[in-house]
Design a protein around this motif. Structure first.
Motif, mmCIF file in Angstrom:
data_model
loop_
_atom_site.group_PDB
_atom_site.id
_atom_site.type_symbol
_atom_site.label_atom_id
_atom_site.label_comp_id
_atom_site.label_asym_id
_atom_site.label_seq_id
_atom_site.Cartn_x
_atom_site.Cartn_y
_atom_site.Cartn_z
ATOM 1 N N SER A 13 0.830 -1.203 0.000
ATOM 2 C CA SER A 13 0.000 0.000 0.000
ATOM 3 C C SER A 13 0.862 1.250 0.000
ATOM 4 O O SER A 13 0.555 2.233 -0.674
ATOM 5 N N SER A 14 1.953 1.212 0.754
ATOM 6 C CA SER A 14 2.874 2.348 0.792
ATOM 7 C C SER A 14 3.505 2.579 -0.572
ATOM 8 O O SER A 14 3.668 3.712 -1.007
ATOM 9 N N SER A 17 1.040 4.348 -2.729
ATOM 10 C CA SER A 17 0.964 5.763 -2.352
ATOM 11 C C SER A 17 2.159 6.534 -2.886
ATOM 12 O O SER A 17 2.013 7.633 -3.420
ATOM 13 N N LEU A 21 2.136 9.580 -5.563
ATOM 14 C CA LEU A 21 2.747 10.868 -5.247
ATOM 15 C C LEU A 21 3.801 11.244 -6.273
ATOM 16 O O LEU A 21 3.889 12.383 -6.702
ATOM 17 N N GLU A 61 -6.828 14.098 -5.429
ATOM 18 C CA GLU A 61 -5.704 14.520 -4.601
ATOM 19 C C GLU A 61 -6.196 15.276 -3.374
ATOM 20 O O GLU A 61 -7.110 16.087 -3.460
ATOM 21 N N ILE A 94 -0.915 15.518 -0.021
ATOM 22 C CA ILE A 94 -0.583 14.716 1.164
ATOM 23 C C ILE A 94 -1.183 13.316 1.096
ATOM 24 O O ILE A 94 -0.925 12.492 1.959
ATOM 25 N N GLY A 95 -1.966 13.058 0.074
ATOM 26 C CA GLY A 95 -2.576 11.737 -0.071
ATOM 27 C C GLY A 95 -3.714 11.794 -1.053
ATOM 28 O O GLY A 95 -3.849 12.762 -1.814
#
Length: 129
Positions: A13-14, A17, A21, A61, A94-95
């Protein structure tokens, strides 16, 4: 302590992300379109099917904005340009959130902190207080 499977899912999952990004870049870069985000999500899924974005998700975003005159922050996912015209500075992505509801998703509430003009997000409908 995480079980091995939970740790693997966390790492994957990281990575998704981080990929998203990297795809959208920093605050000085033009905002990614939904098509750009979907392309990155599809590429991540091709690398590992467990990274698939759930059906019904429309990625958007989440931007952290700062207003120097008010010394305040806010987090939004819509109409960034009008907030920038009103004096906010985009501190970056930020995510990501889904702008559409989907099975297994959780609502996120915008909450005001105890200091003037600052807000935060929470899945607690009572804003953790």
């Amino acid at each position: 302590m995480f079980a091995i499977e939970e740790m693997e899912h966390f790492v994957k999952s990281s990575l998704l992300s981080i990929s998203l990004l990297l795809a959208v870049g920093g605050a000085s870069v033009a905002h990614a379109s939904g098509t750009d985000l979907a392309s990155v999500a599809n590429a991540a899924e091709q690398m590992d099917p467990s990274l698939a974005v759930p059906a019904g998700v429309t990625l958007a975003e989440l931007h952290r904005l700062y207003h120097p005159k008010q010394n305040s922050h806010m987090i939004i996912h819509y109409d960034i340009a009008s907030w920038l015209r009103s004096g906010f500075i985009d501190e970056g992505v930020i995510g990501f959130v889904s702008s559409t509801p989907f099975e297994g998703g959780h609502a996120i509430k915008a909450c005001l902190s105890h200091t003037p003009y600052d807000d935060f997000t929470s899945t607690d409908m009572n804003c953790e207080g």
